[in-house]
Design a protein around this motif. Structure first.
Motif, PDB file in Angstrom:
ATOM      1  N   GLU A  84       0.839  -1.203   0.000  1.00  0.00           N
ATOM      2  CA  GLU A  84       0.000   0.000   0.000  1.00  0.00           C
ATOM      3  C   GLU A  84       0.871   1.250   0.000  1.00  0.00           C
ATOM      4  O   GLU A  84       0.592   2.216  -0.728  1.00  0.00           O
ATOM      5  CB  GLU A  84      -0.914   0.002   1.232  1.00  0.00           C
ATOM      6  N   LEU A  85       1.932   1.233   0.786  1.00  0.00           N
ATOM      7  CA  LEU A  85       2.850   2.370   0.824  1.00  0.00           C
ATOM      8  C   LEU A  85       3.576   2.513  -0.509  1.00  0.00           C
ATOM      9  O   LEU A  85       3.779   3.638  -0.991  1.00  0.00           O
ATOM     10  CB  LEU A  85       3.858   2.201   1.963  1.00  0.00           C
ATOM     11  N   GLN A  86       3.962   1.406  -1.106  1.00  0.00           N
ATOM     12  CA  GLN A  86       4.601   1.453  -2.426  1.00  0.00           C
ATOM     13  C   GLN A  86       3.709   2.163  -3.441  1.00  0.00           C
ATOM     14  O   GLN A  86       4.157   3.046  -4.184  1.00  0.00           O
ATOM     15  CB  GLN A  86       4.891   0.032  -2.918  1.00  0.00           C
ATOM     16  N   THR A  87       2.434   1.797  -3.438  1.00  0.00           N
ATOM     17  CA  THR A  87       1.481   2.381  -4.390  1.00  0.00           C
ATOM     18  C   THR A  87       1.274   3.864  -4.127  1.00  0.00           C
ATOM     19  O   THR A  87       1.273   4.686  -5.061  1.00  0.00           O
ATOM     20  CB  THR A  87       0.135   1.642  -4.306  1.00  0.00           C
ATOM     21  N   LYS A  88       1.110   4.214  -2.859  1.00  0.00           N
ATOM     22  CA  LYS A  88       0.877   5.622  -2.505  1.00  0.00           C
ATOM     23  C   LYS A  88       2.085   6.487  -2.842  1.00  0.00           C
ATOM     24  O   LYS A  88       1.943   7.609  -3.344  1.00  0.00           O
ATOM     25  CB  LYS A  88       0.537   5.735  -1.021  1.00  0.00           C
ATOM     26  N   LEU A  89       3.290   5.970  -2.575  1.00  0.00           N
ATOM     27  CA  LEU A  89       4.499   6.738  -2.885  1.00  0.00           C
ATOM     28  C   LEU A  89       4.641   6.915  -4.389  1.00  0.00           C
ATOM     29  O   LEU A  89       5.014   7.982  -4.872  1.00  0.00           O
ATOM     30  CB  LEU A  89       5.737   6.040  -2.318  1.00  0.00           C
ATOM     31  N   TRP A  90       4.333   5.868  -5.152  1.00  0.00           N
ATOM     32  CA  TRP A  90       4.408   5.949  -6.617  1.00  0.00           C
ATOM     33  C   TRP A  90       3.471   7.050  -7.130  1.00  0.00           C
ATOM     34  O   TRP A  90       3.878   7.894  -7.936  1.00  0.00           O
ATOM     35  CB  TRP A  90       4.045   4.605  -7.225  1.00  0.00           C
ATOM     36  N   LYS A  91       2.241   7.023  -6.690  1.00  0.00           N
ATOM     37  CA  LYS A  91       1.261   8.013  -7.147  1.00  0.00           C
ATOM     38  C   LYS A  91       1.669   9.428  -6.736  1.00  0.00           C
ATOM     39  O   LYS A  91       1.561  10.371  -7.528  1.00  0.00           O
ATOM     40  CB  LYS A  91      -0.120   7.672  -6.588  1.00  0.00           C
ATOM     41  N   LYS A  92       2.155   9.560  -5.507  1.00  0.00           N
ATOM     42  CA  LYS A  92       2.586  10.872  -5.014  1.00  0.00           C
ATOM     43  C   LYS A  92       3.780  11.369  -5.820  1.00  0.00           C
ATOM     44  O   LYS A  92       3.853  12.554  -6.180  1.00  0.00           O
ATOM     45  CB  LYS A  92       2.951  10.779  -3.535  1.00  0.00           C
ATOM     46  N   SER A  93       4.700  10.481  -6.117  1.00  0.00           N
ATOM     47  CA  SER A  93       5.897  10.849  -6.886  1.00  0.00           C
ATOM     48  C   SER A  93       5.516  11.282  -8.301  1.00  0.00           C
ATOM     49  O   SER A  93       6.081  12.249  -8.836  1.00  0.00           O
ATOM     50  CB  SER A  93       6.867   9.671  -6.949  1.00  0.00           C
ATOM     51  N   CYS A  94       4.544  10.594  -8.900  1.00  0.00           N
ATOM     52  CA  CYS A  94       4.051  10.990 -10.226  1.00  0.00           C
ATOM     53  C   CYS A  94       3.502  12.407 -10.205  1.00  0.00           C
ATOM     54  O   CYS A  94       3.738  13.210 -11.100  1.00  0.00           O
ATOM     55  CB  CYS A  94       2.998  10.014 -10.722  1.00  0.00           C
ATOM     56  N   GLU A  95       2.744  12.712  -9.148  1.00  0.00           N
ATOM     57  CA  GLU A  95       2.194  14.066  -8.991  1.00  0.00           C
ATOM     58  C   GLU A  95       3.304  15.097  -8.874  1.00  0.00           C
ATOM     59  O   GLU A  95       3.272  16.153  -9.525  1.00  0.00           O
ATOM     60  CB  GLU A  95       1.330  14.134  -7.725  1.00  0.00           C
ATOM     61  N   LEU A  96       4.317  14.793  -8.075  1.00  0.00           N
ATOM     62  CA  LEU A  96       5.386  15.755  -7.803  1.00  0.00           C
ATOM     63  C   LEU A  96       6.217  16.076  -9.048  1.00  0.00           C
ATOM     64  O   LEU A  96       6.683  17.202  -9.219  1.00  0.00           O
ATOM     65  CB  LEU A  96       6.295  15.235  -6.688  1.00  0.00           C
ATOM     66  N   VAL A  97       6.425  15.068  -9.916  1.00  0.00           N
ATOM     67  CA  VAL A  97       7.253  15.301 -11.104  1.00  0.00           C
ATOM     68  C   VAL A  97       6.425  15.587 -12.347  1.00  0.00           C
ATOM     69  O   VAL A  97       6.969  15.848 -13.423  1.00  0.00           O
ATOM     70  CB  VAL A  97       8.201  14.106 -11.380  1.00  0.00           C
ATOM     71  N   GLY A  98       5.108  15.513 -12.226  1.00  0.00           N
ATOM     72  CA  GLY A  98       4.236  15.848 -13.348  1.00  0.00           C
ATOM     73  C   GLY A  98       4.080  14.742 -14.384  1.00  0.00           C
ATOM     74  O   GLY A  98       3.969  15.024 -15.586  1.00  0.00           O
TER      75      GLY A  98
END
Length: 288
Positions: free
Chosen positions: A273-287
């Motif tokens: 779950e943390l892996q998925t959330k970090l991935w999505k958050k990272s996508c947002e941060l880098v656009g």
């Protein structure tokens, strides 16, 4: 290790230390190695040294500033414009224990340089890695981890450590993020049936400039014991070279390698779950 003639690799932070030794070894196996870094003079010297020594492959330097997402995008575009394949990506560059610093994009320095820029770089090169790999000859991604990830924590609401800053905490977080990223990406690649593997490599304690930001007393203590307790850059690089070229690692992904052996990483790193959330958050941060 088997010869790697015709294969292309990118090594970030390959102008000195462990990155240089990694690039040199891969070139000696026949690879065309792109050294990605932010020190043109160092890069030119590194390339000259490798090309003088290596008759099988070759090295070249291409500028990238991993504290700038714009620079990462520019690097990727320059690489794409050459229509080269990409068989190995080694996310080696890193920094440790720098004072509280922010990048031009507003990110905490460790988080951006060690993790977020490599997240963007990998994702922007992923299609090339997929098309360059084939069954029995996979493309390989290697993320340079650290045992400090065991002490790492991830606060998705404060990835930039603005509430309470600790350089050690920021460094540990960045390395944990890399391991979480490694496992999530491998799962996605396997599910899609792509001939690409991704592994995290822990080189141990290596005597490099990474430790230059230790406080003075620790620096004084480090010098006399470095030769005993620390690995040389070449010894540290041997683990990433093994992950990048060894026959035993063909088709093997989602591993945490220490001393060339599959090792258990932190319990937190396996939190899907943390892996998925970090991935999505990272996508947002880098656009992305």
């Amino acid at each position: 290790l088997p010869k790697q003639k015709g294969r292309v690799a990118i090594v970030t932070g390959g102008t000195r230390g462990m990155g240089f030794e990694t690039a040199r070894h891969l070139a000696s196996l026949g690879m065309h190695v792109i050294i990605a870094g932010n020190e043109p003079e160092e890069g030119a010297a590194a390339v000259s040294r490798i090309n003088e020594e290596c008759y099988e492959g070759k090295a070249e330097f291409v500028f990238v500033d991993l504290t700038s997402l714009k620079s990462v995008r520019h690097f990727v575009q320059k690489f794409r414009d050459r229509s080269l394949p990409l068989h190995v990506l080694i996310n080696n560059a890193g920094t440790m224990l720098v004072p509280e610093t922010w990048t031009e994009d507003g990110f905490e320095f460790h988080f951006c340089l060690n993790y977020l820029s490599h997240f963007l770089l990998t994702n922007m090169l992923l299609d090339l890695l997929k098309t360059s790999g084939r069954e029995g000859r996979c493309s390989r991604i290697i993320n340079m981890a650290s045992a400090t990830h065991y002490a790492g924590e991830i606060n998705l609401e404060d990835l930039n450590k603005r509430v309470v800053y600790s350089s050690h905490g920021a460094y540990c977080q960045s390395k944990l993020a890399l391991v979480l990223f490694t496992y999530y990406l491998q799962e996605q690649l396997a599910a899609g049936g792509f001939s690409v593997t991704v592994n995290a490599v822990d080189p141990g304690m290596v005597d490099t400039a990474l430790y230059d930001n230790l406080w003075t007393l620790a620096q004084m203590m480090k010098k006399p014991v470095a030769g005993i307790l620390f690995r040389t850059p070449a010894e540290g690089a041997s683990i990433s070279v093994y992950a990048a070229a060894a026959s035993e690692m063909e088709g093997v992904g989602g591993c945490y390698l220490y001393n060339g052996q599959k090792t258990q990483s932190s319990d937190l790193s396996y939190d899907s779950e943390l892996q998925t959330k970090l991935w999505k958050k990272s996508c947002e941060l880098v656009g992305l």
